[in-house]
Design a protein around this motif. Structure first.
Motif, PDB file in Angstrom:
ATOM      1  N   ILE A  58       0.768   9.318   4.252  1.00 28.82           N
ATOM      2  CA  ILE A  58       0.766   9.000   3.327  1.00 28.82           C
ATOM      3  C   ILE A  58       0.081   7.848   2.829  1.00 28.82           C
ATOM      4  N   VAL A  59      -0.592   7.830   1.478  1.00 32.22           N
ATOM      5  CA  VAL A  59      -1.928   6.560   1.149  1.00 32.22           C
ATOM      6  C   VAL A  59      -1.511   5.752   0.085  1.00 32.22           C
ATOM      7  N   ALA A  60      -1.277   4.848   0.818  1.00 33.08           N
ATOM      8  CA  ALA A  60      -0.217   3.605   0.121  1.00 33.08           C
ATOM      9  C   ALA A  60      -1.647   2.581  -0.807  1.00 33.08           C
ATOM     10  N   ILE A  61      -1.637   2.733  -1.855  1.00 33.28           N
ATOM     11  CA  ILE A  61      -2.914   1.342  -2.767  1.00 33.28           C
ATOM     12  C   ILE A  61      -1.792   0.590  -3.311  1.00 33.28           C
ATOM     13  N   GLY A  62      -2.378  -1.470  -3.139  1.00 37.24           N
ATOM     14  CA  GLY A  62      -2.134  -2.104  -3.560  1.00 37.24           C
ATOM     15  C   GLY A  62      -3.735  -2.593  -4.558  1.00 37.24           C
ATOM     16  N   SER A  63      -3.270  -3.295  -5.631  1.00 37.47           N
ATOM     17  CA  SER A  63      -4.389  -4.047  -6.416  1.00 37.47           C
ATOM     18  C   SER A  63      -3.636  -4.555  -7.462  1.00 37.47           C
ATOM     19  N   SER A  64      -5.393  -5.799  -7.955  1.00 39.66           N
ATOM     20  CA  SER A  64      -4.543  -6.783  -8.818  1.00 39.66           C
ATOM     21  C   SER A  64      -5.051  -6.170  -9.696  1.00 39.66           C
ATOM     22  N   THR A  65      -5.656  -7.749  -9.774  1.00 40.53           N
ATOM     23  CA  THR A  65      -6.699  -7.834 -12.027  1.00 40.53           C
ATOM     24  C   THR A  65      -7.981  -7.581 -10.952  1.00 40.53           C
ATOM     25  N   GLY A  66      -8.256  -6.122 -12.145  1.00 39.25           N
ATOM     26  CA  GLY A  66      -9.108  -5.235 -12.192  1.00 39.25           C
ATOM     27  C   GLY A  66      -8.750  -4.218 -11.776  1.00 39.25           C
ATOM     28  N   GLY A  67      -7.153  -4.048 -11.617  1.00 35.30           N
ATOM     29  CA  GLY A  67      -7.215  -2.699 -10.349  1.00 35.30           C
ATOM     30  C   GLY A  67      -6.766  -1.285 -11.484  1.00 35.30           C
ATOM     31  N   PRO A  68      -6.617  -1.344 -12.497  1.00 34.57           N
ATOM     32  CA  PRO A  68      -6.492  -0.117 -13.301  1.00 34.57           C
ATOM     33  C   PRO A  68      -7.409   0.300 -13.218  1.00 34.57           C
ATOM     34  N   ARG A  69      -8.968   0.098 -13.767  1.00 35.44           N
ATOM     35  CA  ARG A  69     -10.112   0.559 -13.783  1.00 35.44           C
ATOM     36  C   ARG A  69     -10.894   1.067 -12.385  1.00 35.44           C
ATOM     37  N   ALA A  70     -10.384   0.554 -11.489  1.00 32.31           N
ATOM     38  CA  ALA A  70     -10.766   0.899  -9.783  1.00 32.31           C
ATOM     39  C   ALA A  70      -9.647   1.961  -9.926  1.00 32.31           C
ATOM     40  N   LEU A  71      -8.687   1.705 -10.144  1.00 33.93           N
ATOM     41  CA  LEU A  71      -7.357   2.877 -10.032  1.00 33.93           C
ATOM     42  C   LEU A  71      -8.160   4.145 -10.333  1.00 33.93           C
ATOM     43  N   GLN A  72      -8.309   4.310 -11.946  1.00 33.40           N
ATOM     44  CA  GLN A  72      -9.620   5.342 -12.460  1.00 33.40           C
ATOM     45  C   GLN A  72     -10.300   5.724 -10.948  1.00 33.40           C
ATOM     46  N   GLN A  73     -10.765   5.182 -10.862  1.00 32.30           N
ATOM     47  CA  GLN A  73     -12.013   5.134  -9.977  1.00 32.30           C
ATOM     48  C   GLN A  73     -11.653   6.104  -8.641  1.00 32.30           C
ATOM     49  N   VAL A  74     -10.569   6.005  -8.161  1.00 36.35           N
ATOM     50  CA  VAL A  74     -10.097   6.384  -6.754  1.00 36.35           C
ATOM     51  C   VAL A  74      -9.635   7.356  -7.525  1.00 36.35           C
ATOM     52  N   ILE A  75      -7.629   7.114  -8.409  1.00 38.62           N
ATOM     53  CA  ILE A  75      -6.980   8.477  -8.733  1.00 38.62           C
ATOM     54  C   ILE A  75      -8.013  10.021  -9.152  1.00 38.62           C
ATOM     55  N   THR A  76      -8.270   9.499 -10.578  1.00 39.10           N
ATOM     56  CA  THR A  76      -8.795  11.163 -10.796  1.00 39.10           C
ATOM     57  C   THR A  76     -10.143  11.693 -10.074  1.00 39.10           C
ATOM     58  N   LYS A  77     -10.453  11.495  -9.242  1.00 42.93           N
ATOM     59  CA  LYS A  77     -11.753  11.962  -8.181  1.00 42.93           C
ATOM     60  C   LYS A  77     -10.778  12.640  -7.207  1.00 42.93           C
ATOM     61  N   LEU A  78      -9.588  12.966  -7.217  1.00 38.57           N
ATOM     62  CA  LEU A  78      -9.022  13.061  -5.791  1.00 38.57           C
ATOM     63  C   LEU A  78      -8.498  14.282  -6.162  1.00 38.57           C
ATOM     64  N   PRO A  79      -8.962  15.531  -5.479  1.00 36.58           N
ATOM     65  CA  PRO A  79      -8.714  16.917  -5.960  1.00 36.58           C
ATOM     66  C   PRO A  79      -7.802  17.571  -6.280  1.00 36.58           C
ATOM     67  N   ALA A  80      -6.931  18.248  -6.570  1.00 34.51           N
ATOM     68  CA  ALA A  80      -5.709  19.249  -7.039  1.00 34.51           C
ATOM     69  C   ALA A  80      -4.928  19.215  -5.763  1.00 34.51           C
ATOM     70  N   ASP A  81      -5.526  19.906  -4.872  1.00 37.54           N
ATOM     71  CA  ASP A  81      -5.077  19.814  -3.313  1.00 37.54           C
ATOM     72  C   ASP A  81      -4.955  19.154  -2.458  1.00 37.54           C
ATOM     73  N   PHE A  82      -5.537  18.055  -3.227  1.00 29.04           N
ATOM     74  CA  PHE A  82      -5.096  16.724  -1.712  1.00 29.04           C
ATOM     75  C   PHE A  82      -3.680  16.692  -1.376  1.00 29.04           C
ATOM     76  N   HIS A  83      -3.441  16.224   0.214  1.00 24.56           N
ATOM     77  CA  HIS A  83      -2.392  16.948   0.667  1.00 24.56           C
ATOM     78  C   HIS A  83      -2.020  16.181   1.481  1.00 24.56           C
ATOM     79  N   ALA A  84      -1.270  14.869   0.403  1.00 26.16           N
ATOM     80  CA  ALA A  84      -0.014  13.910   1.138  1.00 26.16           C
ATOM     81  C   ALA A  84      -0.373  13.239  -0.464  1.00 26.16           C
ATOM     82  N   PRO A  85       1.084  11.988  -0.124  1.00 24.02           N
ATOM     83  CA  PRO A  85       1.485  11.649  -1.307  1.00 24.02           C
ATOM     84  C   PRO A  85       0.730  10.343  -1.817  1.00 24.02           C
ATOM     85  N   VAL A  86       0.730   9.859  -3.052  1.00 21.69           N
ATOM     86  CA  VAL A  86       0.317   8.623  -2.935  1.00 21.69           C
ATOM     87  C   VAL A  86       0.897   8.056  -3.778  1.00 21.69           C
ATOM     88  N   VAL A  87       1.170   6.373  -3.004  1.00 19.05           N
ATOM     89  CA  VAL A  87       2.198   5.733  -3.750  1.00 19.05           C
ATOM     90  C   VAL A  87       0.699   4.399  -4.117  1.00 19.05           C
TER      91      VAL A  87
END
Length: 349
Positions: free
Chosen positions: A159-188
């Motif tokens: 299970i992948v758990a991510i925490g972010s704050s100031t500047g986070g939306p842009r950082a999340l976009q750089q991580v989440i949008t690059k994960l493949p469709a067959d990524f075999h774990a939940p992301v919270v």
């Protein structure tokens, strides 16, 4: 002490006056001028060279999004967006954050908020934080990460758990949008953000990602290959119900000023049995997440902890606090974090 120069941009004369007066309450800020729209702001940007700008989203002549794009093109400067809690305002604010705005302040009662003084502490804190943010990230040379030595974890229940704050939306976009469709774990995910904006963030990430992204709801079953974002104003925990992981989403008291809290999410995963956590701490002010990492490592010694590098953080606070625990396994530039996650998560059998 040299005070940080603030330019206040809003089409309402009342709001300009109120925000300026609030800024002047800070010992470290000075309001050097105000602007009534984007065009006016760009002229005063050149004149004053402010350290930070508060920028209204909805304005005539030149709106906040267009103005922000020009600011980032001409002279990248920390910008805090002020937005009403309408669907349109929230969507435009998330777009602004993806374009480089540092943070968002929700106007408590619409475009002209007569009760703006009720959030003067939040305004001062966020503008002070933004004044020291690193927004000149686009000039940095990307790194070349060799991922061959990142062996997959030996577990079929990651299970992948991510925490972010100031500047986070842009950082999340750089991580989440690059994960493949067959990524075999939940992301919270817990992203510090006012109530009303997280749904727009989830919708934006969903449109840009191969994985489905949703603002999590209470009792949602947490499934592999899906991304769940905590709603603003509520804590997000993972609990066990039989063989399933289920979301518990509750409005409670903030933890160290945060609701949702990264520590609350991480602690809940620490208390789960039969899972292999991967904890990721991204850009943000403060230390939320560091205590959670300690708990994760205590209950699940094989937990993998990853933090975002100082060079790529808008604000290095949360990753730095995580690293000070001496429990972080990897420190990486934001553009490399998704590569490590893909390497670490076992492929679907």
């Amino acid at each position: 002490m040299i005070k940080k120069r603030v330019l206040v941009v809003d089409d309402s004369a009342f709001m300009r006056k109120m925000i300026s007066d609030i800024i002047r309450l800070s010992d470290s800020l000075e309001c050097v001028d105000t602007a009534r729209n984007g065009e006016d702001a760009l002229k005063k940007l050149e004149k004053w060279k402010p350290d930070v700008i508060t920028l209204d989203v909805e304005m005539p002549i030149m709106d906040g999004i267009t103005t922000l794009s020009e600011i980032m093109r001409i002279k990248p400067t920390p910008v805090v967006m002020l937005s009403s809690l309408t669907k349109s305002g929230a969507d435009k604010t998330i777009e602004a954050l993806s374009l480089g705005a540092v943070d968002v302040i929700a106007k408590p009662s619409g475009s002209i908020s007569l009760d703006i003084k009720n959030i003067e502490t939040e305004i001062i804190q966020k503008v002070e934080n933004a004044a020291n943010a690193n927004v000149k990230l686009t000039n940095r040379r990307p790194s070349q990460l060799v991922t061959d030595h990142y062996k997959p974890i030996q577990s079929d229940k990651p299970i992948v758990a991510i925490g972010s704050s100031t500047g986070g939306p842009r950082a999340l976009q750089q991580v989440i949008t690059k994960l493949p469709a067959d990524f075999h774990a939940p992301v919270v995910i817990v992203q510090h953000m006012p109530k009303g904006f997280t749904k727009s963030l989830a919708e934006r990430l969903d449109k840009l990602s191969a994985l489905p992204v949703n603002e999590v709801e209470d009792q949602d079953v947490i499934k592999k290959g899906k991304v769940y974002l905590a709603p603003g104003g509520k804590h997000f925990r993972i609990i066990r119900k039989g063989q399933q992981m289920v979301a518990s989403v509750r409005q409670e008291e903030p933890v160290k000023g945060h609701q949702p809290s990264v520590d609350v999410l991480f602690d809940s995963i620490a208390n789960l049995k039969n899972c292999h956590p991967i904890a990721v701490v991204l850009t943000g002010m403060g230390s939320d997440g560091s205590k959670g990492i300690i708990q994760l490592k205590r209950h699940h010694p094989k937990t993998i902890a990853i933090s975002q590098s100082e060079a790529t953080c808008v604000v290095y606070g949360m990753p730095q606090a995580a690293e000070k625990t001496s429990l972080v396994d990897y420190v990486h530039n934001i553009e490399d974090i998704h590569k490590v996650l893909v390497q670490k998560i076992p492929k679907k059998r």
